[in-house]
Design a protein around this motif. Structure first.
Motif, short mmCIF file in Angstrom:
data_model
loop_
_atom_site.label_atom_id
_atom_site.label_comp_id
_atom_site.label_asym_id
_atom_site.label_seq_id
_atom_site.Cartn_x
_atom_site.Cartn_y
_atom_site.Cartn_z
N UNK A 186 35.14 18.17 -34.96
CA UNK A 186 34.91 16.72 -35.06
C UNK A 186 33.42 16.41 -35.09
N UNK A 187 32.66 17.01 -34.21
CA UNK A 187 31.24 16.67 -34.09
C UNK A 187 30.38 17.38 -35.13
N UNK A 188 30.59 18.69 -35.30
CA UNK A 188 29.68 19.47 -36.13
C UNK A 188 30.02 19.42 -37.62
N UNK A 189 31.30 19.29 -37.94
CA UNK A 189 31.72 19.28 -39.34
C UNK A 189 31.91 17.86 -39.87
N UNK A 190 32.64 17.03 -39.09
CA UNK A 190 32.90 15.67 -39.55
C UNK A 190 31.80 14.68 -39.18
N UNK A 191 30.97 15.02 -38.18
CA UNK A 191 29.94 14.09 -37.75
C UNK A 191 30.49 12.95 -36.93
N UNK A 192 31.65 13.14 -36.30
CA UNK A 192 32.24 12.11 -35.45
C UNK A 192 31.68 12.16 -34.04
N UNK A 272 36.55 28.83 -42.35
CA UNK A 272 36.60 28.98 -40.91
C UNK A 272 37.34 27.87 -40.19
N UNK A 273 37.48 26.72 -40.83
CA UNK A 273 38.16 25.58 -40.22
C UNK A 273 39.53 25.32 -40.83
N UNK A 274 39.97 26.21 -41.73
CA UNK A 274 41.28 26.03 -42.33
C UNK A 274 41.23 26.17 -43.84
N UNK A 275 42.36 25.89 -44.45
CA UNK A 275 42.52 26.04 -45.89
C UNK A 275 42.13 24.76 -46.62
N UNK A 276 41.05 24.82 -47.38
CA UNK A 276 40.53 23.66 -48.10
C UNK A 276 40.84 23.79 -49.59
N UNK A 277 41.11 22.66 -50.23
CA UNK A 277 41.32 22.66 -51.68
C UNK A 277 40.02 22.66 -52.44
N UNK A 278 38.89 22.40 -51.74
CA UNK A 278 37.67 22.08 -52.47
C UNK A 278 37.84 20.71 -53.12
N UNK A 279 36.83 20.26 -53.81
CA UNK A 279 36.90 18.94 -54.45
C UNK A 279 37.75 19.03 -55.71
N UNK A 280 38.76 18.18 -55.80
CA UNK A 280 39.62 18.11 -56.98
C UNK A 280 39.58 16.69 -57.52
#
Length: 303
Positions: A186-192, A272-280
């Motif tokens: 939440x803090x390091x990746x999303x900036x929340x 490292x944080x899960x399975x991402x689609x990348x930008x589509x």
């Protein structure tokens, strides 16, 4: 930068019963209703086993986030009951109610059931009183926390629209087996901003969720810099009495606008944080899907 959940995506085989729940009984308004564009792309973004066919966007005008998108997926397997939070994945949506007793009576009159009666407790670490009751929302395998609205103490659309009785979605709760990792995400990746961190336990919480005596869980609740709804909440899942299989598809996808989609995609690219689609690319512009390792599913787009 993450600044709250804009749209809560709920995949279901049949949108009719939930449309009745949210529109007829909880006062959401139909904003859009029609076929899903780019169905195969959306299935990939939302990590669905089958392509979606129908989309019904429900909102509370005047709110800043917390809308609901019902997504009809013909042939989608029936969800397992939510039960107690003893496995990773989407667990609950939270709402504020102006007159909880009246709303709960109306829901029960239409066949919806609650885990138990209402309970009262103090928010951990504060003198803030909470009156809460849990609805069993079986159509997508979730619990719904109905919380007493308190003027000046709880931020939602009820403060702006006195004619409304039920708020927008004010929190989406995901159970996780890695709460420290979820906090860092939440803090390091999303900036929340994690503005609450504490433990929920005691007799009231046990009655609320149907937990065994002595059970409880740690939680972390996050907002963005503007502190708007809906919040993102992670709770540490309770060890199950017997193994339960993981959810076969996301019961909830948290849709969030972010300031820099490219930068977020880069931070997620390593896996490292899960399975991402990348930008589509979609008919609505660039999107990024994430099935995180913390039990939460996401869809991101540029603000």
């Amino acid at each position: 930068m993450f600044d709250g959940i804009d749209i809560v995506v709920l995949p279901v085989a049949d949108t009719g019963p939930l449309r009745e729940l949210y529109v007829d009984l909880m006062g959401f308004e139909v904003v859009e209703d029609g076929p899903v564009r780019d169905a195969d792309v959306r299935a990939r973004l939302w990590d669905l086993p089958l392509p979606p066919a129908e989309s019904v966007l429900l909102g509370k005008p005047g709110s800043r986030g917390g809308w609901i998108r019902l997504v009809g997926v013909p042939g989608l397997p029936a969800p397992d009951p939510a039960g107690v939070p003893d496995r990773p994945g989407a667990y609950a949506l939270d709402f504020y109610l102006r007159d909880p007793a009246a709303a709960e009576e109306a829901l029960e009159g239409r066949g919806w059931t609650f885990v138990a009666g209402p309970v009262d407790y103090l928010l951990p670490g504060t003198d803030h009183p909470v009156r809460e009751r849990m609805l069993d929302q079986t159509r997508s395998g979730l619990r719904h926390a109905f919380v007493q609205y308190r003027e000046g103490r709880t931020r939602c659309v009820l403060g702006e629209r006195p004619e409304e009785d039920v708020s927008e979605v004010n929190a989406v709760v995901f159970a996780t087996g890695d709460l420290p990792g979820a906090r860092a995400f939440v803090t390091d990746v999303l900036g929340g901003r994690v503005y609450f961190s504490g433990r929920f336990d005691g007799p009231a919480v046990e009655r609320l969720l149907g937990l065994p005596a002595g059970a409880g869980f740690d939680a972390a609740i996050a907002r963005g810099p503007a502190s708007r709804n809906a919040r993102l909440e992670f709770i540490e899942h309770i060890a199950p009495a017997a193994p339960r299989p993981p959810h076969s598809y996301p019961r909830v996808v948290a849709g969030c606008a972010v300031d820099d989609l490219d930068a977020l995609a880069a931070r997620l690219a390593g896996g490292g944080h899960g399975r991402s689609t990348g930008i589509v690319e979609t008919a609505d512009g660039p999107r990024l899907g994430l099935r995180s390792t913390y039990g939460a599913g996401f869809e991101f787009w540029r603000r």
